[in-house]
Design a protein around this motif. Sequence first.
Motif, PDB file in Angstrom:
ATOM      1  N   LYS A   1       0.855  -1.182   0.000  1.00 48.14           N
ATOM      2  CA  LYS A   1       0.000   0.000   0.000  1.00 48.14           C
ATOM      3  C   LYS A   1       0.893   1.233   0.000  1.00 48.14           C
ATOM      4  O   LYS A   1       1.986   1.232   0.577  1.00 48.14           O
ATOM      5  N   GLY A   2       0.392   2.296  -0.617  1.00 52.13           N
ATOM      6  CA  GLY A   2       1.188   3.508  -0.651  1.00 52.13           C
ATOM      7  C   GLY A   2       0.346   4.736  -0.924  1.00 52.13           C
ATOM      8  O   GLY A   2      -0.867   4.647  -1.158  1.00 52.13           O
ATOM      9  N   VAL A   3       0.997   5.886  -0.883  1.00 50.65           N
ATOM     10  CA  VAL A   3       0.288   7.157  -1.026  1.00 50.65           C
ATOM     11  C   VAL A   3       0.899   7.995  -2.139  1.00 50.65           C
ATOM     12  O   VAL A   3       2.120   8.038  -2.337  1.00 50.65           O
ATOM     13  N   LEU A   4       0.014   8.660  -2.875  1.00 55.44           N
ATOM     14  CA  LEU A   4       0.404   9.605  -3.920  1.00 55.44           C
ATOM     15  C   LEU A   4       0.397  11.000  -3.313  1.00 55.44           C
ATOM     16  O   LEU A   4      -0.618  11.426  -2.725  1.00 55.44           O
ATOM     17  N   LEU A   5       1.511  11.708  -3.437  1.00 53.21           N
ATOM     18  CA  LEU A   5       1.668  13.019  -2.805  1.00 53.21           C
ATOM     19  C   LEU A   5       2.121  14.056  -3.826  1.00 53.21           C
ATOM     20  O   LEU A   5       2.742  13.718  -4.849  1.00 53.21           O
ATOM     21  N   SER A   6       1.823  15.310  -3.528  1.00 53.34           N
ATOM     22  CA  SER A   6       2.342  16.393  -4.357  1.00 53.34           C
ATOM     23  C   SER A   6       3.850  16.500  -4.139  1.00 53.34           C
ATOM     24  O   SER A   6       4.418  15.870  -3.241  1.00 53.34           O
ATOM     25  N   THR A   7       4.500  17.316  -4.950  1.00 55.92           N
ATOM     26  CA  THR A   7       5.960  17.448  -4.862  1.00 55.92           C
ATOM     27  C   THR A   7       6.365  18.030  -3.511  1.00 55.92           C
ATOM     28  O   THR A   7       5.834  19.061  -3.085  1.00 55.92           O
ATOM     29  N   PRO A   8       7.314  17.381  -2.819  1.00 53.54           N
ATOM     30  CA  PRO A   8       7.747  17.915  -1.513  1.00 53.54           C
ATOM     31  C   PRO A   8       8.522  19.219  -1.675  1.00 53.54           C
ATOM     32  O   PRO A   8       9.154  19.452  -2.722  1.00 53.54           O
ATOM     33  N   PRO A   9       8.489  20.068  -0.646  1.00 50.16           N
ATOM     34  CA  PRO A   9       9.155  21.368  -0.735  1.00 50.16           C
ATOM     35  C   PRO A   9      10.644  21.280  -0.397  1.00 50.16           C
ATOM     36  O   PRO A   9      11.188  22.137   0.301  1.00 50.16           O
ATOM     37  N   TYR A  10      11.295  20.224  -0.861  1.00 54.98           N
ATOM     38  CA  TYR A  10      12.721  20.028  -0.607  1.00 54.98           C
ATOM     39  C   TYR A  10      13.387  19.618  -1.912  1.00 54.98           C
ATOM     40  O   TYR A  10      12.733  19.213  -2.879  1.00 54.98           O
ATOM     41  N   SER A  11      14.688  19.636  -1.914  1.00 55.53           N
ATOM     42  CA  SER A  11      15.419  19.036  -3.028  1.00 55.53           C
ATOM     43  C   SER A  11      15.257  17.524  -2.935  1.00 55.53           C
ATOM     44  O   SER A  11      14.895  16.985  -1.880  1.00 55.53           O
ATOM     45  N   VAL A  12      15.533  16.838  -4.030  1.00 52.52           N
ATOM     46  CA  VAL A  12      15.416  15.376  -4.032  1.00 52.52           C
ATOM     47  C   VAL A  12      16.326  14.772  -2.975  1.00 52.52           C
ATOM     48  O   VAL A  12      15.934  13.866  -2.219  1.00 52.52           O
ATOM     49  N   THR A  13      17.543  15.281  -2.874  1.00 53.59           N
ATOM     50  CA  THR A  13      18.504  14.753  -1.881  1.00 53.59           C
ATOM     51  C   THR A  13      17.983  14.945  -0.464  1.00 53.59           C
ATOM     52  O   THR A  13      18.040  14.021   0.358  1.00 53.59           O
ATOM     53  N   GLN A  14      17.454  16.121  -0.175  1.00 49.63           N
ATOM     54  CA  GLN A  14      16.896  16.379   1.159  1.00 49.63           C
ATOM     55  C   GLN A  14      15.713  15.468   1.441  1.00 49.63           C
ATOM     56  O   GLN A  14      15.574  14.924   2.547  1.00 49.63           O
ATOM     57  N   PHE A  15      14.862  15.287   0.454  1.00 48.70           N
ATOM     58  CA  PHE A  15      13.667  14.455   0.604  1.00 48.70           C
ATOM     59  C   PHE A  15      14.045  13.006   0.904  1.00 48.70           C
ATOM     60  O   PHE A  15      13.528  12.396   1.841  1.00 48.70           O
ATOM     61  N   ILE A  16      14.977  12.462   0.131  1.00 47.65           N
ATOM     62  CA  ILE A  16      15.384  11.067   0.333  1.00 47.65           C
ATOM     63  C   ILE A  16      16.060  10.900   1.691  1.00 47.65           C
ATOM     64  O   ILE A  16      15.809   9.924   2.409  1.00 47.65           O
ATOM     65  N   ASN A  17      16.910  11.845   2.068  1.00 47.13           N
ATOM     66  CA  ASN A  17      17.566  11.761   3.385  1.00 47.13           C
ATOM     67  C   ASN A  17      16.557  11.834   4.521  1.00 47.13           C
ATOM     68  O   ASN A  17      16.690  11.133   5.534  1.00 47.13           O
TER      69      ASN A  17
END
Length: 468
Positions: free
Chosen positions: A41-57
């Motif tokens: 199961k998972g969720v669809l979200l709008s783009t996070p307000p971070y860079s990709v690197t920040q988001f993954i970390n």
Amino acid sequence: MPSSICVVSKCTIYPYQKSRLRTLRLSVSDLPMLSCQYIQKGVLLSTPPYSVTQFINLLKQSLSTALSHFPALAGRLVTDSEGHVSIVCNDAGIDFVEAKACFVNIRSLLSPLDVPDCYKEFFSFDETVSYAGHNKPLAAVQATELADGVFIGCSVNHAVTDGTSFWHFFNTFAEICKGVKKISKSPDFSRDTVFDSLAVLKFPAGGPKATFSGDEPLRERVFSFSREAILKMKFRANNGILKTQLTNSEILGKQSSDSWKTVNGEITSALASLLKTNSNRTAEISSFQSLCAQLWRSVTRARKLAPSKTTTFRMAVNCRHRLEPRLDAHYFGNAIQSIPTVAAAGELLSRDLSWGADILHKNVIAHDDATVRRGVVDWERQPRLFPLGNFDGASITMGSSPRFPMYDNDFGWGRPLAVRSGRANKFDGKISAFPGREGNGSVDLEVVLAPETMAGLEKDLEFMQYVS
């Protein structure tokens, strides 16, 4: 079909703190799930307000903290010399996958009638049975970057969690991502319950396989039902019962009231009030039971079964609150049983909605403490895997629940746009119930059917009149 995603990286996430949890023996409710595939199961979200690197970390750090609260998920399955299967909480960790699907946008995921196949690529452990947890991680999280959003998919071994525990973990993970220092609900890992047992479930060499083929052609579609549409079904399902419970004068009084009106079939607040006044009576058929009965009727009709053919509606129920004394609401593991309701196809279709709803309702109400305990004793007498599938072509299996807090997870930039699942445990007649995104009693049904049955359901006016 070419893949729509590209895996960027994969790593193991370990709990932030070492586990102090003992080995947890799988219960009578856990063991049958070893032939089921991982929950996806998972969720669809709008783009996070971070860079990709920040988001993954952020996801990795939060996941490590969440595993410290749920150390069982970072363990592995072991089978001892006597055949007992347990979770050894050894901090072996779970998988984390970073992926990109930059040509996939939110609109393309939500606008088609049928659920797009690419959702199946947003999850790890595709078609992996839970017995594989002896040598594979018990969970995995995959974060997929889309053109204008992200999808966070979580896969968890079904012999380790049911839907209640799955969403407890997922929501805790989101809570930590958002910056909460103290989680709101800690899991209960106690094993001194009615489900704990010394019974041994024997497996073939190499472990069990899935109990359904997974090869048949299928269509998958999400049908949405508003609160108002479900109230209409509930009224139809309860109509005969209400007539017997209210005197003629009460009915006439309601009908003469200015608030007792129907306009183009729309049920007003007066009807909702009437049903609410009846809500404490055990005879009332619930909104969800009414929806299930309508689905049962319409799918049975779409399958064009012979009138004498027995059709089965199987519903998974949470036993935590059914036991006396109750299990902790946050008991971690499986605490579910399956309630089958049967009827001849001809009788189900020749009667009105209230007839099918009533037999579903009576079965659910009857599933009390004594019934749960009888089920445990029966399983101990004959240990067996859960037979997931549609073996006679006339069955429906309802999973998940509109009561699960699927939209109560905010990773820090807003609620999910949608909740979706992967390929796991899907076959003709598998239905999953989700709360509607707007809440307020709305429900989404993820319906998986043979293509010809789905086509028949889409032409079923009795069913489609309620679909948003």
